[in-house]
Design an enzyme around this catalytic site. Sequence first.
Site, mmCIF file in Angstrom:
data_model
loop_
_atom_site.group_PDB
_atom_site.id
_atom_site.type_symbol
_atom_site.label_atom_id
_atom_site.label_comp_id
_atom_site.label_asym_id
_atom_site.label_seq_id
_atom_site.Cartn_x
_atom_site.Cartn_y
_atom_site.Cartn_z
ATOM 1 N N ARG A 44 0.824 -1.234 0.000
ATOM 2 C CA ARG A 44 0.000 0.000 0.000
ATOM 3 C C ARG A 44 0.845 1.266 0.000
ATOM 4 N NH1 ARG A 44 -2.836 -3.264 3.514
ATOM 5 N NH2 ARG A 44 -4.667 -4.188 2.516
ATOM 6 N N LYS B 168 3.224 11.550 -10.696
ATOM 7 C CA LYS B 168 2.360 10.705 -11.527
ATOM 8 C C LYS B 168 3.106 9.416 -11.864
ATOM 9 C CE LYS B 168 -0.698 13.879 -14.007
ATOM 10 N NZ LYS B 168 -1.130 14.287 -15.369
ATOM 11 N N GLU C 235 10.276 19.367 -23.966
ATOM 12 C CA GLU C 235 9.549 19.633 -22.710
ATOM 13 C C GLU C 235 10.158 20.840 -21.985
ATOM 14 O OE1 GLU C 235 6.802 17.948 -21.944
ATOM 15 O OE2 GLU C 235 6.966 15.921 -22.797
ATOM 16 N N LYS D 175 7.665 23.080 -12.928
ATOM 17 C CA LYS D 175 6.760 21.964 -12.688
ATOM 18 C C LYS D 175 6.380 21.896 -11.210
ATOM 19 C CE LYS D 175 5.424 17.344 -13.675
ATOM 20 N NZ LYS D 175 5.622 16.111 -14.431
ATOM 21 N N GLU E 290 -4.349 17.606 -10.612
ATOM 22 C CA GLU E 290 -4.839 18.082 -11.906
ATOM 23 C C GLU E 290 -6.324 18.429 -11.918
ATOM 24 O OE1 GLU E 290 -2.888 16.204 -15.209
ATOM 25 O OE2 GLU E 290 -4.371 16.935 -16.644
ATOM 26 N N ARG F 141 -2.735 22.323 -13.389
ATOM 27 C CA ARG F 141 -1.766 21.312 -13.828
ATOM 28 C C ARG F 141 -1.965 20.949 -15.292
ATOM 29 N NH1 ARG F 141 0.896 16.204 -10.448
ATOM 30 N NH2 ARG F 141 2.191 15.528 -12.164
ATOM 31 N N ASN G 31 0.012 20.169 -20.186
ATOM 32 C CA ASN G 31 -0.325 19.414 -21.398
ATOM 33 C C ASN G 31 -0.195 20.247 -22.661
ATOM 34 O OD1 ASN G 31 -0.928 17.042 -19.993
ATOM 35 N ND2 ASN G 31 -2.985 17.778 -19.531
ATOM 36 N N HIS H 225 0.314 18.602 -25.956
ATOM 37 C CA HIS H 225 0.141 17.161 -25.760
ATOM 38 C C HIS H 225 -1.122 16.600 -26.396
ATOM 39 C CE1 HIS H 225 3.569 17.576 -23.177
ATOM 40 N NE2 HIS H 225 3.558 16.298 -22.851
ATOM 41 N N HIS I 286 -0.299 13.825 -28.739
ATOM 42 C CA HIS I 286 -0.709 12.431 -28.544
ATOM 43 C C HIS I 286 -1.363 11.870 -29.801
ATOM 44 C CE1 HIS I 286 -0.738 12.859 -23.883
ATOM 45 N NE2 HIS I 286 0.429 12.444 -24.323
ATOM 46 N N HIS J 246 7.888 10.701 -27.994
ATOM 47 C CA HIS J 246 6.923 11.552 -27.293
ATOM 48 C C HIS J 246 7.290 13.038 -27.444
ATOM 49 C CE1 HIS J 246 4.193 13.031 -24.233
ATOM 50 N NE2 HIS J 246 5.217 13.627 -23.642
HETATM 51 P P1 NAD Z 1 12.587 5.936 -21.808
HETATM 52 O O1 NAD Z 1 12.515 5.716 -20.364
HETATM 53 O O2 NAD Z 1 12.018 4.907 -22.705
HETATM 54 O O3 NAD Z 1 14.099 6.201 -22.215
HETATM 55 C C1 NAD Z 1 14.414 6.417 -23.569
HETATM 56 C C2 NAD Z 1 15.544 5.515 -24.057
HETATM 57 O O4 NAD Z 1 16.775 5.990 -23.539
HETATM 58 C C3 NAD Z 1 15.437 4.074 -23.604
HETATM 59 O O5 NAD Z 1 15.801 3.264 -24.684
HETATM 60 C C4 NAD Z 1 16.486 3.955 -22.496
HETATM 61 O O6 NAD Z 1 17.019 2.662 -22.415
HETATM 62 C C5 NAD Z 1 17.513 4.947 -22.922
HETATM 63 N N1 NAD Z 1 18.294 5.598 -21.866
HETATM 64 C C6 NAD Z 1 17.836 6.106 -20.705
HETATM 65 N N2 NAD Z 1 18.813 6.763 -20.070
HETATM 66 C C7 NAD Z 1 19.919 6.660 -20.831
HETATM 67 C C8 NAD Z 1 21.245 7.145 -20.708
HETATM 68 N N3 NAD Z 1 21.600 7.926 -19.688
HETATM 69 N N4 NAD Z 1 22.131 6.820 -21.672
HETATM 70 C C9 NAD Z 1 21.747 6.076 -22.739
HETATM 71 N N5 NAD Z 1 20.511 5.620 -22.918
HETATM 72 C C10 NAD Z 1 19.596 5.904 -21.975
HETATM 73 O O7 NAD Z 1 11.858 7.295 -22.260
HETATM 74 P P2 NAD Z 1 11.699 8.729 -21.580
HETATM 75 O O8 NAD Z 1 11.588 9.661 -22.710
HETATM 76 O O9 NAD Z 1 12.680 8.975 -20.509
HETATM 77 O O10 NAD Z 1 10.275 8.617 -20.862
HETATM 78 C C11 NAD Z 1 9.102 8.385 -21.582
HETATM 79 C C12 NAD Z 1 8.047 7.868 -20.649
HETATM 80 O O11 NAD Z 1 7.809 8.838 -19.638
HETATM 81 C C13 NAD Z 1 6.713 7.611 -21.314
HETATM 82 O O12 NAD Z 1 6.261 6.342 -20.932
HETATM 83 C C14 NAD Z 1 5.801 8.688 -20.753
HETATM 84 O O13 NAD Z 1 4.463 8.263 -20.647
HETATM 85 C C15 NAD Z 1 6.414 8.934 -19.412
HETATM 86 N N6 NAD Z 1 6.131 10.265 -18.845
HETATM 87 C C16 NAD Z 1 5.637 10.335 -17.594
HETATM 88 C C17 NAD Z 1 5.385 11.554 -17.006
HETATM 89 C C18 NAD Z 1 4.909 11.617 -15.594
HETATM 90 O O14 NAD Z 1 4.546 12.707 -15.133
HETATM 91 N N7 NAD Z 1 4.906 10.522 -14.877
HETATM 92 C C19 NAD Z 1 5.624 12.724 -17.712
HETATM 93 C C20 NAD Z 1 6.137 12.632 -19.000
HETATM 94 C C21 NAD Z 1 6.387 11.391 -19.560
HETATM 95 ZN ZN ZN Z 2 5.245 15.204 -22.205
#
Ligand code: NAD
Ligand code: ZN
Length: 363
Positions: free
Chosen positions: A115, A137, A179, A221, A231, A235, A239, A242, A246, A260
């Site tokens: 939990r 999130k 971003e 942020k 949100e 918040r 977006n 986005h 999306h 993304h």
């Molecule tokens: P990711 O985590 O897939 O990383 C991108 C790629 O980079 C992967 O292939 C990973 O293996 C590689 N990588 C990571 N760090 C590295 C490093 N230091 N050196 C070499 N390679 C590296 O993608 P991302 O863009 O970090 O995150 C995208 C995700 O985040 C999505 O699922 C999205 O929905 C989520 N997200 C969440 C929030 C939130 O508020 N929780 C906000 C925005 C995005």
């Molecule tokens: Zn985003």
Amino acid sequence: HTVPVALPGKSYDVVIGRGALGDQAGRIRALTKNPSAIVADEEVWKRHEKALRAVLPDLPVIEVPSGEKSKSWAEFERVSELLLAMGVERGGSVVAFGGGVVGDLAGFCAATLRRGCKLVQVPTTLLSQVDSSVGGKTAINTRAGKNLVGAFHQPSLVVIDTEFLGTLPRRELLAGYAEVVKYGALGDEAFFDWLEQHGGGVLTLDDAPLSEAIAKSCAAKAAIVADDEKEAGKRALLNLGHTFGHAIEAEGKYDGRILHGEGVAIGMAMAARFSVREGLCPPGDADRLERLLRRAGLPTRLADMGSIETTAERLVDHMKQDKKVESGALTLILLRRLGDAFVAKDQDPSRVLDFLAEETHLP
Ligand code: NAD
Ligand code: ZN
């Protein structure tokens, strides 16, 4: 830099800089005194195991395959069972080491394990450093769509070491930069001006501008999240770009043809052009936004993503399916000017359709 995130009863720090991981060793060890574990992106673990092991030599590690497909029920189950088998308890922490995928997955595991146990975010992509690691999130994807099962679960500490960005592929770095630009465009014109001056240094990973840009982004942020954690209103400004983005991502079938952040870059430029078309925003501001993105090497128009074929109708259908939809009308984040975004409810889908029809015919 240290950016505090102020939330009643659960405030935490975001610590940013080259070498931040080593500097924060004491705090990280204190948070992992009770049985704890690391959840790491397997690619990140391959490259940076040593850096994390220098701080946490004894914690067990669970490696997660890199890529969006790991935000799944199957990985949620596998990682949760392993965390329990490792004896991770409520007073312990899950240490998320990787990009947004691992942050969201490990975060959701931490939110639900017994939990709720503690979460330490050590983000390694620019996107996760400026966005997903801050704000609480967490989510996995389902058949019905992305991020549809999750929880709000704030971390206890976020450690952003810019050193990790040195191994990040250029395209991923640029996606995260979209971003960063977003924070300037939505609420801080002075930061946008600053990016026009110093964006080049951010993208060549010069320590001073890079850390400054990440700290500014996290502070923006943090302020919005402190104001509206779940949100209910403000918040939603995060977006910006986005809803269009999306829809474009969905047309790329989330298969990596479009990242993304690339969808967000095109989406922001579209939101700005739509704002101009509706007479809400001066054309010069939309031009400045597009110029900053293009100068960085980001796409701003559908035509920039050669392989994506779509129609205005399909894009609007995706936008309607997006979770920001209320009763047929679209809710969009639009611009009054650079640095001043607002939540525009009840947007007529037919005006968006006309706009996208023009956009999709652009060369
Ligand atoms: P990711 O985590 O897939 O990383 C991108 C790629 O980079 C992967 O292939 C990973 O293996 C590689 N990588 C990571 N760090 C590295 C490093 N230091 N050196 C070499 N390679 C590296 O993608 P991302 O863009 O970090 O995150 C995208 C995700 O985040 C999505 O699922 C999205 O929905 C989520 N997200 C969440 C929030 C939130 O508020 N929780 C906000 C925005 C995005
Ligand atoms: Zn985003």
